[in-house]
Enzyme design. Structure first.
Site, PDB file in Angstrom:
ATOM      1  N   HIS A 131       5.623 -42.413  49.287  1.00 22.35           N
ATOM      2  CA  HIS A 131       5.681 -43.318  50.868  1.00 22.35           C
ATOM      3  C   HIS A 131       4.158 -43.877  51.041  1.00 22.35           C
ATOM      4  O   HIS A 131       3.887 -44.064  51.985  1.00 22.35           O
ATOM      5  CB  HIS A 131       6.169 -41.975  51.567  1.00 22.35           C
ATOM      6  CG  HIS A 131       7.662 -41.219  52.109  1.00 22.35           C
ATOM      7  ND1 HIS A 131       8.641 -41.523  52.688  1.00 22.35           N
ATOM      8  CD2 HIS A 131       7.827 -39.887  50.997  1.00 22.35           C
ATOM      9  CE1 HIS A 131      10.078 -41.836  52.386  1.00 22.35           C
ATOM     10  NE2 HIS A 131       9.022 -40.084  51.804  1.00 22.35           N
ATOM     11  N   ASN A 143      13.466 -39.025  57.403  1.00 19.48           N
ATOM     12  CA  ASN A 143      13.937 -40.375  56.014  1.00 19.48           C
ATOM     13  C   ASN A 143      15.222 -41.104  57.038  1.00 19.48           C
ATOM     14  O   ASN A 143      15.944 -40.757  57.636  1.00 19.48           O
ATOM     15  CB  ASN A 143      15.283 -40.386  54.699  1.00 19.48           C
ATOM     16  CG  ASN A 143      13.645 -39.851  53.686  1.00 19.48           C
ATOM     17  OD1 ASN A 143      12.322 -40.127  54.139  1.00 19.48           O
ATOM     18  ND2 ASN A 143      13.580 -38.414  52.419  1.00 19.48           N
ATOM     19  N   HIS A 157       3.368 -33.702  59.064  1.00 18.19           N
ATOM     20  CA  HIS A 157       3.428 -32.672  58.421  1.00 18.19           C
ATOM     21  C   HIS A 157       5.079 -31.991  59.009  1.00 18.19           C
ATOM     22  O   HIS A 157       4.391 -31.979  60.258  1.00 18.19           O
ATOM     23  CB  HIS A 157       2.345 -32.210  58.520  1.00 18.19           C
ATOM     24  CG  HIS A 157       2.433 -30.914  57.536  1.00 18.19           C
ATOM     25  ND1 HIS A 157       3.404 -30.023  57.482  1.00 18.19           N
ATOM     26  CD2 HIS A 157       1.447 -29.806  57.379  1.00 18.19           C
ATOM     27  CE1 HIS A 157       3.085 -28.730  57.015  1.00 18.19           C
ATOM     28  NE2 HIS A 157       1.832 -28.519  56.595  1.00 18.19           N
TER      29      HIS A 157
HETATM   30 FE1  HDD Z   1       7.769 -35.607  52.136  1.00 17.94          FE
HETATM   31  C1  HDD Z   1       5.470 -37.560  52.840  1.00 17.94           C
HETATM   32  C2  HDD Z   1      10.402 -37.141  53.871  1.00 17.94           C
HETATM   33  C3  HDD Z   1      10.680 -33.947  50.311  1.00 17.94           C
HETATM   34  C4  HDD Z   1       5.489 -34.056  49.593  1.00 17.94           C
HETATM   35  N1  HDD Z   1       7.691 -37.462  53.044  1.00 17.94           N
HETATM   36  C5  HDD Z   1       6.606 -37.624  52.920  1.00 17.94           C
HETATM   37  C6  HDD Z   1       6.860 -38.987  54.019  1.00 17.94           C
HETATM   38  C7  HDD Z   1       8.192 -38.747  54.199  1.00 17.94           C
HETATM   39  C8  HDD Z   1       8.687 -37.837  53.089  1.00 17.94           C
HETATM   40  C9  HDD Z   1       9.419 -39.448  55.435  1.00 17.94           C
HETATM   41  C10 HDD Z   1       5.974 -40.053  54.305  1.00 17.94           C
HETATM   42  C11 HDD Z   1       4.812 -39.772  55.726  1.00 17.94           C
HETATM   43  C12 HDD Z   1       4.138 -41.106  55.768  1.00 17.94           C
HETATM   44  O1  HDD Z   1       4.447 -41.879  56.694  1.00 17.94           O
HETATM   45  O2  HDD Z   1       2.950 -40.474  56.146  1.00 17.94           O
HETATM   46  N2  HDD Z   1       9.892 -35.912  51.531  1.00 17.94           N
HETATM   47  C13 HDD Z   1      10.495 -36.185  53.066  1.00 17.94           C
HETATM   48  C14 HDD Z   1      11.581 -36.170  53.223  1.00 17.94           C
HETATM   49  C15 HDD Z   1      11.894 -34.983  52.542  1.00 17.94           C
HETATM   50  C16 HDD Z   1      10.659 -35.060  51.689  1.00 17.94           C
HETATM   51  C17 HDD Z   1      13.022 -37.044  54.286  1.00 17.94           C
HETATM   52  C18 HDD Z   1      13.186 -33.713  51.883  1.00 17.94           C
HETATM   53  C19 HDD Z   1      13.879 -34.070  52.958  1.00 17.94           C
HETATM   54  N3  HDD Z   1       8.671 -34.167  50.368  1.00 17.94           N
HETATM   55  C20 HDD Z   1       9.205 -33.458  50.204  1.00 17.94           C
HETATM   56  C21 HDD Z   1       9.267 -32.637  49.052  1.00 17.94           C
HETATM   57  C22 HDD Z   1       7.795 -32.090  48.999  1.00 17.94           C
HETATM   58  C23 HDD Z   1       7.376 -33.615  49.725  1.00 17.94           C
HETATM   59  C24 HDD Z   1      10.062 -31.561  48.770  1.00 17.94           C
HETATM   60  C25 HDD Z   1       7.105 -31.646  48.169  1.00 17.94           C
HETATM   61  C26 HDD Z   1       7.699 -30.118  48.126  1.00 17.94           C
HETATM   62  N4  HDD Z   1       6.058 -35.918  50.964  1.00 17.94           N
HETATM   63  C27 HDD Z   1       5.445 -34.575  50.621  1.00 17.94           C
HETATM   64  C28 HDD Z   1       3.763 -35.740  50.203  1.00 17.94           C
HETATM   65  C29 HDD Z   1       3.685 -36.790  51.383  1.00 17.94           C
HETATM   66  C30 HDD Z   1       5.176 -36.658  51.607  1.00 17.94           C
HETATM   67  C31 HDD Z   1       3.122 -35.220  48.710  1.00 17.94           C
HETATM   68  C32 HDD Z   1       2.964 -37.375  50.932  1.00 17.94           C
HETATM   69  C33 HDD Z   1       2.225 -38.617  51.921  1.00 17.94           C
HETATM   70  C34 HDD Z   1       2.158 -36.826  52.773  1.00 17.94           C
HETATM   71  O3  HDD Z   1       2.804 -36.084  52.058  1.00 17.94           O
HETATM   72  O4  HDD Z   1       1.848 -37.172  54.103  1.00 17.94           O
HETATM   73  O5  HDD Z   1       3.427 -34.374  50.892  1.00 17.94           O
END
Ligand code: HDD
Length: 719
Positions: A78, A151, A342
């Site tokens: 993202h 999402n 978060h």
């Molecule tokens: Fe995630 C970012 C949505 C599964 C780990 N995620 C991130 C963002 C969105 C989502 C919208 C962007 C946030 C922003 O605008 O700053 N992610 C989802 C959805 C998931 C999902 C809807 C499943 C239903 N994500 C998911 C899993 C993991 C992560 C299973 C890890 C185990 N996601 C992350 C992250 C991020 C992230 C690595 C990257 C930047 C952040 O968190 O702040 O932690």
């Protein structure tokens, strides 16, 4: 500066203080970061006019050092996003289900910050990639920040967070050559997917037009997981969150998205910015699907499985509030880049379920902020601060802003009068749902998660004809870009589990035969289990077709904010242009005048009209619809203008509404449209004739319909 709409003056002031805006006025001079006034911002300190620079120049060194460290790591997923401020208003108190304050008081207006994103591409990649879109909402409530990190698709690729790094490694550019950027159409992605049948449902969404939205303002948002609401009495209901856009859910055409990637890779970012800037505030309604605790096991799928949705036919979505985005950020980095979402930022009355994907996310987001924002004090960055005060014994760390007073930073204490007290004393603090857990420690995949295909078929069956066609073509495109024939074949075989015709249509285009595997593969088998017990299966959905899953049934009664190109050349008829412009603008559309050159374009009666774009600086893909005003001289000019004809052909190919007045129809005649069938009749093509006096009305109706997709089935347009 517009402010977040809040319920009290006091609160607005608080938010303003937190934001630490810096505005420059005429009596302010340049200073260093230590506040020292700077006289010369042009030259380094040197030994003589032509001499070497002196290390002593602390002013130059401070400036360059700061510059050298301007970048922070982009988000691992993202990374590409844009955001806006706004507010949330509640329609009806939800106290029966949740004690969350912001979902109980209809008079309270809750400030929000919302970030939309793509998933796979880097920070500088195109907005137009075929991808899932992130939809993150930070509610600044009176009980602390609540983040709904969702999402634009209601399900996910995988069922367990353990697979997330694999999924992301597979979709990101391949590690040997860093290609392709922001695209899933490559071998490693489909290799992984073809071995992970649990992704079948999500793949249907990703290959559908939902993955190429027309606008962030025209897409739905979903919390994806099942969460819990908890009321004052401690009773829990399962809840799924939905955001429904008031402009309806609309998408681009794939060819259009690819062209736009070159013409305007910031298309979605610009669209959101311009809409808010011009006072057309995007709005979504918040909906919830509520399920009684006792009904946890009444569905043919597991509520904890994030690859499943709850069809709206089984549990209707109740609309409970509305979100409006009304202010663009002042500084992209400070706000959009530094905002830290978060799923674990909760308020009392909302809680998690044991969805194993959600459980893993609860670890990941804090961890990632530490590496991205560099400090456990990321909550002190203005955009991340709650609007309520923070009291705890956490101290110090990189870039600490808060100056804690006194000598106690522990609890219990007597020296500090026992402060801060646990909120339990006033019964308003957060309490996890009192869930009974009595189980063995195991690494397992619940057998209730093994239906990998039932809802993939439900989604496919719920699509209209043209949506099915787009989905089929997307699969042909993506798998066509895959070099490994084995991967293509494995994928086609998975498609046979979803729909035989779909599988055959895709296979044919890849030069393959669709074969149903004897034993559907499933790699998510626990290490010590018999793979036979963990085969993927298909459970027939009790709902065969769900209207809410198709965009065909979306809102199509407004042209608010739709962009309409007026193709002009000197000598157009100004009455024709003005009449249409007035009608469209009265209905909320935005009109742009395109002409051979910038500056002004003269009408037949000699009036000057300011030009918004030239044929060189714009393209049909940047617009929703096209109009050619009447005018003899302009028509002759346009007929000889290849760029104008291309503009029309391309708009026609992408099934957009096209209207022409009087002589303007002649321009359509020499385009691919050809206007021959008594000058009208083709869907979305509206031409003036003495019989058709309702040109404006019909054009407005055609634009509101978004696209005349049915035109695609009639003939291919080579634009
Ligand atoms: Fe995630 C970012 C949505 C599964 C780990 N995620 C991130 C963002 C969105 C989502 C919208 C962007 C946030 C922003 O605008 O700053 N992610 C989802 C959805 C998931 C999902 C809807 C499943 C239903 N994500 C998911 C899993 C993991 C992560 C299973 C890890 C185990 N996601 C992350 C992250 C991020 C992230 C690595 C990257 C930047 C952040 O968190 O702040 O932690």
């Amino acid at each position: 500066m517009t402010k977040r709409k809040t319920n009290s003056k006091n609160e607005t002031q608080k938010i303003k203080d937190l934001e630490q805006h810096t505005e420059y006025s005429a009596d302010q001079f340049l200073t260093t970061n230590q506040g020292l006034p700077v006289n010369d911002n042009q030259n380094t300190l040197k030994a003589g006019d032509r001499g070497p620079s002196l290390l002593e120049d602390f002013i130059m060194r401070e400036k360059i050092t700061h510059f050298d460290h301007e970048r922070i790591p982009e988000r691992i997923v993202h990374a590409r996003g844009s955001a806006a401020h706004g507010f949330f208003e509640l329609y009806k108190p939800m106290g029966k289900y949740t004690k969350a304050g912001f979902l109980n008081d209809t008079k309270q207006v809750t400030p929000v910050f919302v970030r939309f994103s793509t998933v796979a591409g880097s920070r500088g990649s195109t907005d137009l990639a075929r991808d899932v879109r992130g939809f993150s909402v930070k509610f600044y409530t009176q009980e602390g920040n609540y983040d709904l990190v969702g999402n634009n698709m209601p399900v996910f690729f995988i069922q367990d967070a353990m697979k997330f790094p694999d999924l992301i490694h597979a979709v990101k550019p391949e590690p040997n050559n860093e290609m392709p950027q922001a695209a899933s159409a490559h071998d490693t992605f489909w290799d992984f997917i073809s071995l992970m049948p649990e992704s079948a449902h999500m793949i249907m969404w990703l290959m559908s037009d939902r993955a190429i939205p027309r606008s962030y303002r025209m897409m739905e948002g979903f919390g994806v997981h099942t969460f819990r609401f908890i009321n004052e009495q401690g009773k829990s209901h399962f809840v799924k969150f939905h955001w429904k856009p008031l402009l309806g859910v609309h998408s681009l055409a794939w060819d259009e998205a690819q062209n736009l990637s070159g013409k305007d890779p910031d298309f979605h970012r610009r669209d959101l910015w311009n809409a808010i800037d011009s006072g057309n505030f995007p709005q979504w309604e918040l909906g919830v699907q509520l399920i009684d605790e006792k009904d946890e096991h009444k569905f043919e799928f597991d509520l904890l499985d994030p690859t499943k949705l709850i069809p709206e036919e089984l549990v209707p979505v109740q609309i409970i509030g509305k979100m409006t985005l009304n202010r663009n950020p002042d500084n992209f980095f400070a706000e959009t880049e530094q905002v830290a979402f978060h799923p674990g930022h909760l308020v009392p009355g909302i809680d998690f379920t044991n969805d194993p994907l959600l459980q893993g996310r609860l670890f990941s987001y804090t961890d990632t902020q530490l590496s991205r924002l560099g400090s456990p004090n990321f909550h002190e960055i203005p955009i991340n601060r709650p609007i309520v005060p923070i009291h705890n014994n956490q101290r110090d760390g990189h870039m600490r802003q808060m100056i804690n007073k006194g000598n106690t930073s522990y609890e219990p204490n007597s020296l500090g009068g026992g402060c801060p007290f646990q909120a339990m004393l006033k019964k308003s603090g957060f309490a996890s749902f009192f869930e009974r857990i009595d189980s063995k420690k195991i690494r397992n995949r619940s057998k209730s998660f093994l239906d990998h295909f039932g809802q993939a078929t439900l989604f496919y069956n719920s699509q209209s004809l043209y949506e099915k066609k787009h989905l089929t073509n997307a699969l042909r495109f993506e798998l066509g870009k895959v070099k490994s024939v084995e991967i293509r074949q494995r994928m086609v075989n998975i498609l046979t589990q979803i729909d035989k015709v779909l599988a055959e249509d895709v296979a044919k285009c890849l030069g393959l035969k669709a074969m149903t595997p004897e034993q559907p593969i499933n790699h998510s088998v626990p290490a010590d289990a018999n793979p036979k017990d963990y085969q993927s299966k298909k459970v027939k959905s009790s709902v065969e077709v769900s209207n809410a899953l198709s965009m065909e049934t979306t809102i199509k009664n407004t042209i608010q904010t739709r962009q309409v190109a007026f193709l002009t050349a000197p000598g157009f008829n100004d009455v024709s242009l003005t009449r249409m412009k007035k009608a469209l603008e009265a209905a909320g559309a935005v009109v742009k005048i395109i002409a051979p050159a910038l500056g002004n374009v003269k009408s037949a009666s000699g009036k000057n009209f300011p030009v918004d774009e030239s044929y060189l600086t714009s393209a049909s893909v940047c617009f929703d619809a096209v109009f050619i005003p009447a005018g003899k001289a302009s028509t002759e000019d346009l007929k000889a203008n290849a760029d104008a004809i291309h503009f029309i052909n391309e708009a026609y190919k992408h099934c957009k509404a096209i209207a022409a007045d009087n002589e303007g129809v002649d321009v359509l005649r020499i385009s691919y449209i050809g206007v021959n069938k008594k000058d009208t009749g083709e869907s979305g093509i509206i031409t003036f004739s003495p019989k058709n006096s309702s040109l404006e009305k019909e054009f407005i109706r055609a634009i509101a319909n978004h696209r005349a997709w049915e035109r695609e089935t009639e003939r291919k347009v080579p634009a």
